[in-house]
Design a protein around this motif. Structure first.
Motif, short mmCIF file in Angstrom:
data_model
loop_
_atom_site.label_atom_id
_atom_site.label_comp_id
_atom_site.label_asym_id
_atom_site.label_seq_id
_atom_site.Cartn_x
_atom_site.Cartn_y
_atom_site.Cartn_z
N THR A 365 -3.36 -16.42 -28.05
CA THR A 365 -3.39 -16.55 -29.51
C THR A 365 -4.62 -17.31 -29.99
O THR A 365 -5.06 -17.14 -31.13
CB THR A 365 -2.13 -17.25 -30.03
N LYS A 366 -5.22 -18.15 -29.14
CA LYS A 366 -6.41 -18.89 -29.55
C LYS A 366 -7.58 -17.95 -29.86
O LYS A 366 -8.52 -18.31 -30.58
CB LYS A 366 -6.82 -19.89 -28.46
N ASP A 367 -7.52 -16.72 -29.30
CA ASP A 367 -8.59 -15.75 -29.51
C ASP A 367 -8.27 -14.71 -30.57
O ASP A 367 -9.07 -13.81 -30.80
CB ASP A 367 -8.90 -15.04 -28.19
N ILE A 368 -7.08 -14.82 -31.20
CA ILE A 368 -6.73 -13.86 -32.25
C ILE A 368 -7.49 -14.22 -33.52
O ILE A 368 -7.64 -15.40 -33.88
CB ILE A 368 -5.21 -13.88 -32.51
N ASP A 369 -7.96 -13.21 -34.21
CA ASP A 369 -8.64 -13.42 -35.50
C ASP A 369 -7.59 -13.75 -36.55
O ASP A 369 -6.86 -12.88 -37.01
CB ASP A 369 -9.42 -12.17 -35.88
N THR A 370 -7.52 -15.02 -36.93
CA THR A 370 -6.55 -15.47 -37.93
C THR A 370 -7.25 -15.98 -39.19
O THR A 370 -6.69 -16.77 -39.95
CB THR A 370 -5.65 -16.57 -37.36
N ALA A 371 -8.49 -15.56 -39.38
CA ALA A 371 -9.29 -16.05 -40.51
C ALA A 371 -8.92 -15.29 -41.79
O ALA A 371 -9.71 -14.52 -42.34
CB ALA A 371 -10.78 -15.91 -40.20
N GLN A 372 -7.69 -15.50 -42.24
CA GLN A 372 -7.22 -14.92 -43.49
C GLN A 372 -6.55 -16.00 -44.32
O GLN A 372 -6.29 -17.11 -43.84
CB GLN A 372 -6.21 -13.79 -43.22
N GLU A 373 -6.29 -15.66 -45.58
CA GLU A 373 -5.59 -16.59 -46.45
C GLU A 373 -4.17 -16.79 -45.96
O GLU A 373 -3.45 -15.84 -45.65
CB GLU A 373 -5.57 -16.05 -47.89
N GLY A 374 -3.75 -18.03 -45.89
CA GLY A 374 -2.40 -18.36 -45.46
C GLY A 374 -2.38 -19.04 -44.11
O GLY A 374 -3.39 -19.13 -43.39
N PHE A 375 -1.21 -19.52 -43.76
CA PHE A 375 -1.01 -20.23 -42.50
C PHE A 375 -0.48 -19.23 -41.47
O PHE A 375 0.59 -18.64 -41.64
CB PHE A 375 -0.02 -21.37 -42.69
N PRO A 376 -1.22 -18.99 -40.37
CA PRO A 376 -0.85 -17.93 -39.43
C PRO A 376 0.35 -18.29 -38.55
O PRO A 376 0.45 -19.40 -38.05
CB PRO A 376 -2.11 -17.73 -38.59
N GLY A 446 4.57 -7.31 -27.02
CA GLY A 446 3.38 -7.56 -27.81
C GLY A 446 3.64 -8.57 -28.91
O GLY A 446 4.61 -9.32 -28.90
N TYR A 447 2.74 -8.58 -29.89
CA TYR A 447 2.79 -9.59 -30.94
C TYR A 447 2.28 -9.01 -32.26
O TYR A 447 1.59 -7.99 -32.29
CB TYR A 447 1.93 -10.79 -30.54
N ARG A 448 2.63 -9.69 -33.34
CA ARG A 448 2.05 -9.46 -34.66
C ARG A 448 1.79 -10.80 -35.31
O ARG A 448 2.51 -11.78 -35.05
CB ARG A 448 2.99 -8.64 -35.54
N THR A 449 0.76 -10.83 -36.15
CA THR A 449 0.40 -12.06 -36.84
C THR A 449 0.77 -11.94 -38.32
O THR A 449 0.45 -10.93 -38.97
CB THR A 449 -1.10 -12.33 -36.70
N PHE A 450 1.41 -12.97 -38.82
CA PHE A 450 1.82 -13.04 -40.22
C PHE A 450 1.19 -14.28 -40.85
O PHE A 450 0.89 -15.26 -40.15
CB PHE A 450 3.34 -13.07 -40.34
N PHE A 451 1.02 -14.22 -42.16
CA PHE A 451 0.35 -15.31 -42.87
C PHE A 451 1.27 -15.82 -43.98
O PHE A 451 1.74 -15.04 -44.81
CB PHE A 451 -0.98 -14.83 -43.43
N ILE A 713 9.62 -14.97 -30.14
CA ILE A 713 9.03 -16.30 -30.00
C ILE A 713 7.92 -16.45 -31.02
O ILE A 713 7.08 -15.55 -31.17
CB ILE A 713 8.48 -16.49 -28.58
N THR A 714 7.89 -17.56 -31.73
CA THR A 714 6.85 -17.79 -32.72
C THR A 714 5.87 -18.85 -32.24
O THR A 714 6.25 -19.82 -31.59
CB THR A 714 7.46 -18.23 -34.07
N VAL A 715 4.60 -18.61 -32.55
CA VAL A 715 3.53 -19.56 -32.26
C VAL A 715 2.80 -19.85 -33.56
O VAL A 715 2.24 -18.93 -34.18
CB VAL A 715 2.55 -19.02 -31.21
N ASN A 716 2.81 -21.08 -34.01
CA ASN A 716 2.08 -21.47 -35.22
C ASN A 716 0.63 -21.73 -34.86
O ASN A 716 0.29 -22.72 -34.21
CB ASN A 716 2.70 -22.73 -35.83
N GLU A 717 -0.25 -20.83 -35.29
CA GLU A 717 -1.67 -20.94 -34.99
C GLU A 717 -2.41 -21.58 -36.17
O GLU A 717 -1.87 -21.73 -37.26
CB GLU A 717 -2.27 -19.56 -34.70
N ALA A 718 -3.65 -21.95 -35.91
CA ALA A 718 -4.56 -22.40 -36.96
C ALA A 718 -5.41 -21.21 -37.42
O ALA A 718 -5.45 -20.16 -36.77
CB ALA A 718 -5.45 -23.52 -36.43
N ASN A 719 -6.08 -21.37 -38.56
CA ASN A 719 -6.99 -20.33 -39.04
C ASN A 719 -8.30 -20.43 -38.26
O ASN A 719 -8.92 -21.49 -38.18
CB ASN A 719 -7.27 -20.52 -40.53
N HIS A 720 -8.69 -19.32 -37.63
CA HIS A 720 -9.96 -19.29 -36.91
C HIS A 720 -10.38 -17.84 -36.68
O HIS A 720 -9.55 -16.92 -36.69
CB HIS A 720 -9.86 -20.03 -35.57
#
Length: 812
Positions: A365-376, A446-451, A713-720
């Motif tokens: 998840t550290k390499d997922i593109d989470t650079a969007q509005e909101g908390f990933p 697999g996984y999906r990212t939500f904001f 399972i949920t993982v709270n990521e940072a925006n990056h």
């Protein structure tokens, strides 16, 4: 001349590493047992000792290396037979199918590594019944022979002491029931018992096997037993042969003889262990899924991030878990200090698995593109099928951000809004964190990212469901709460007006006069009286779900139940928390689906079985189904391990409370005595009810049960910014009735191990899609457990045994 059959003597020790004592006491006792066995070998050259148990051998290796060296030499000489191919003698109902695979995998690996040989047999002489899928698992683990003691002849009629035991797929092993209708076991009068058993030899048409030694706390075969056997051997007047034997040699002698067949469960009547100590059983299931999830996550991290696969740490955790599956531990038949040890060991397993899981997932998840509005929030589905599922998540605000108590919007990576509902956070500090639930689709493995955004979601998404203090309603069902007991009084299908279930999750207390094992009773007694409703209130009501919480009391005990109905779906779930202070009683949750001429099906490890609709207490896996001609109802649970079915009414056992370690055929209990009782205190669990058209196989019930017991399972990521996409799937499977259960690295090399199970009893064409090696097509036979080895550096794929060896190896 009539064939002359024999009674062959196998010296052994039935050793419980935990029972009415703890493992440390057992460790001390077994050393003297092994020394005695070695002395018997010196005293009688023909004597053979049949015993193996890897964790017990590990005790010896650690505390007395010289003694372990002597054992190794006797194994090499053929005087010490490695007679048990599993890690321990486990309970054979509670664990998952994969656990029995690992019993063989790690048991046989240990013997090969330490003694340069494997066992062709499996001793499980004291376990309380044996599930129907075991012959296939044993056969594919290189085990040809199975020796058991329960059910006794008085509990279950079998074709004879020796028979070919068959799984539904056709796999089989030669099985022998020691004691009873064959020859006595662990007798102190071997010669007399042998003469008495010899009259049965012509009827059976095969030799008999007699086990001798000392049982339970340890003790090798005695000099007295050796003398009795030698006296038999010297008796020239007897009509049968007698000799010392290895267990595998006994079975080898029976090959080619007319051996009857049996396909089915080997079920005992002593039902206590099916439901004793719900906590140790639930911890086992949690630990099983935790380890299988950790293996999958470890593979993903290795393939995507080049992180070493934590093979040694996983193997050690599996060893701990398998030890806790010893029949007296997971059966709740041990003393309180032993149960405390088991809880601690499960904690070690679950924590080890959690560390592997989250390090592996977050390396991705550290390499997922989470650079969007909101908390990933990255949501993982580690089940090998696509799901649409309610997701609960929680985000932190203070002190990194301002305290916040307002509404939220949840969007996927493409900006599509997912309706959500704010619910009570796990802490009680409003504005510090927010917890919410939403429904979303997730891909297989697999996984999906939500904001998550601090803003109000669109107005149409705010519409609440119809709910009150005692009613829940969506566009499919109307649920009414009973004002007497706090259960569900009725579930009505709105489209037809039909009541499809009555008295769901009704708490029922029955008298339980049985000892720990229920040896002394045929079943539970009469109802002890009803629960009385204390309160019923609407706990949640929003656009995603409505929840009613009821509280009811019985005697000095209470049950708190949450009934959950989701909007625009057919999902009906329940949660219960029991505060239990009763003794000699059993608590059940009863579900009445109002079905005529019911067919009962129950999940068993890596399969299912048809059962009679009787009030007999039986073990159950993750689900139980009752179906009629045109409709059926399945109850899925994470904390039910036993049940009975009366007509169509499913009575799911929550707990029972006998005295710990109480055998009724000893002295009667002191009515004024102070005893430890099983399952006192708080017990919690969850259930789900599924309505279908009468065929549970079409409804993918095993997948639904797996998802319920193995939630996302949920993982709270940072925006990056990142190189990895916001959504991803590592393996997809297209199958009608097969499920992928395992994705791990092989024990001996770096090949990928994939395991599939066909659950509907029909041929299934399966397609696996992953990168690499690409698309793989294969066929599953009815009820087949299939293991694949994949070389991740090439498109090579091979079928393998459960020992992770290619075709042509043991079991193929």
């Amino acid at each position: 001349m009539a064939a002359k059959y024999g009674i062959f003597m196998a010296g052994t020790t039935h050793f419980d590493p935990v029972w009415l004592w703890t493992w440390d006491e057992a460790m001390a006792s077994i050393r003297s047992t092994f020394r005695s066995a070695l002395e018997r070998m010196d005293e009688e050259p023909e004597f053979i000792y049949s015993f193996s148990c890897p964790p017990v051998f590990e005790w010896i290796k650690a505390t007395d290396p010289a003694l372990f060296g002597e054992i190794c030499r006797k194994v090499e000489e053929g005087k010490w037979e490695l007679v048990e191919g599993w890690w321990v003698q486990p309970d054979c109902h509670v664990a998952s199918g994969e656990s029995y695979v690992r019993q063989g995998l790690y048991g046989q690996r240990y013997l090969q590594e330490n003694f340069k040989m494997r066992s062709r047999s499996c001793f499980n002489t004291d376990s309380f019944g044996h599930n129907v899928m075991l012959p296939q698992i044993l056969n594919k683990s290189g085990i040809d022979y199975y020796v058991f003691g329960r059910p006794s002849a008085g509990e279950m009629t079998l074709p004879g002491p020796l028979f070919r035991w068959q799984s539904p797929d056709g796999s089989s092993v030669l099985a022998y029931r020691c004691g009873g209708d064959g020859a006595n076991q662990f007798s102190t009068s071997l010669d007399q018992d042998a003469y008495e058993a010899s009259v049965k030899l012509p009827k059976f048409g095969h030799d008999l096997l007699m086990l001798y030694g000392v049982s339970n706390h340890g003790g090798a075969p005695t000099r007295k037993s050796i003398a009795q056997i030698n006296s038999l051997i010297k008796d020239t007047e007897k009509t049968f042969d007698t000799a010392y034997t290895r267990v595998d040699s006994y079975f080898d002698r029976q090959r080619g003889r007319d051996i009857p067949e049996f396909c089915g469960e080997l079920m005992v009547k002593a039902f206590g262990v099916f439901s004793n100590d719900a906590e140790v059983k639930k911890n086992n299931r949690v630990a099983e899924y935790a380890l299988m999830n950790a293996e999958k996550a470890g593979i993903f991290a290795k393939c995507l991030c080049d992180i070493p696969y934590p093979k040694d740490k996983l193997r050690a955790a599996w060893h701990d878990l398998l030890f806790n599956q010893f029949h007296d531990i997971i059966g709740g038949a041990s003393v309180k200090p032993a149960a405390f040890d088991a809880r601690n060991m499960h904690g070690r397993v679950i924590q080890s698995a959690a560390e592997i899981l989250h390090v592996s997932l977050q390396s991705i998840t550290k390499d997922i593109d989470t650079a969007q509005e909101g908390f990933p929030v990255v949501v993982w589905n580690l089940n090998a099928f696509d799901v649409t599922v309610p997701i609960e998540a929680e985000r932190q605000w203070a002190w990194e951000f301002d305290w916040y108590k307002g509404p939220l919007t949840v969007a996927d990576s493409d900006g599509r809004i997912c309706p959500n509902q704010i619910i009570q956070e796990l802490s009680v500090l409003p504005g510090f964190r927010s917890r919410f639930v939403f429904v979303a689709d997730l891909p297989s493995l697999g996984y999906r990212t939500f904001f998550v955004r601090q803003e109000k979601q669109p107005e149409p998404f705010e519409a609440k469901m119809t709910a009150g203090q005692s009613t829940l309603e969506n566009d499919k069902y109307r649920i009414q709460i009973c004002q007497k007991t706090g259960c569900i009084e009725s579930i009505v299908e709105r489209s037809s007006g039909m009541t499809v279930c009555a008295k769901a999750a009704e708490p029922v207390v029955r008298i339980d006069q049985g000892d720990t094992w229920a040896f002394d009773v045929d079943g539970f007694g009469e109802e002890a009286g009803p629960f009385r409703l204390i309160s019923s209130r609407l706990l949640e009501n929003g656009p995603i779900r409505s929840v009613i919480r009821t509280s009811a009391e019985f005697g000095r005990s209470m049950i708190e139940q949450d009934f959950i109905l989701y909007a625009h779906t057919d999902i009906i779930e329940g949660r219960f928390k029991v505060f239990w202070r009763e003794q000699h009683k059993v608590l059940k949750l009863s579900f009445n689906p109002l079905i005529e001429d019911p067919r009962v099906s129950a999940s068993v490890p890596y399969g299912s079985v048809r059962r009679d609709s009787t009030s007999r207490e039986m073990p159950v896996g993750e689900w139980l189904d009752v179906s009629g001609k045109n409709r059926g109802v399945t109850v899925i649970g994470d904390s039910f391990f036993a049940c009975d079915v009366s007509g169509a009414v499913m009575n799911m056992t929550v707990l029972r409370s006998p005295i710990r370690g109480h055998l009724s055929w000893q002295d009667p209990i002191d009515p004024d005595g102070a005893y430890d009782y099983v399952d006192q205190g708080v017990r919690e669990g969850r259930w789900k009810i599924v309505f279908h058209d009468g065929d549970w196989k079409k409804e993918s019930i095993p997948e639904q049960a797996a998802l319920f017991n193995n939630p996302v399972i949920t993982v709270n990521e940072a925006n990056h910014e990142g190189t990895r996409p916001s959504d991803g799937s590592f393996l997809k499977i297209d199958a009608r009735s097969s499920i992928l259960t395992v994705c791990k690295q092989a024990e001996e090399h770096e090949d990928l191990v994939i395991r599939l199970v066909e659950y509907a009893g029909r041929q299934d064409h399966v397609t696996l899609e992953m990168s690499p090696p690409g698309v793989i097509g294969l066929t599953m036979a009815p009820h087949e457990i299939k293991t694949l080895l994949l070389d991740m550096k090439s498109p090579a794929i091979k079928e393998a045994s459960l020992l992770e060896e290619p075709d042509g190896s043991p079991g193929t």
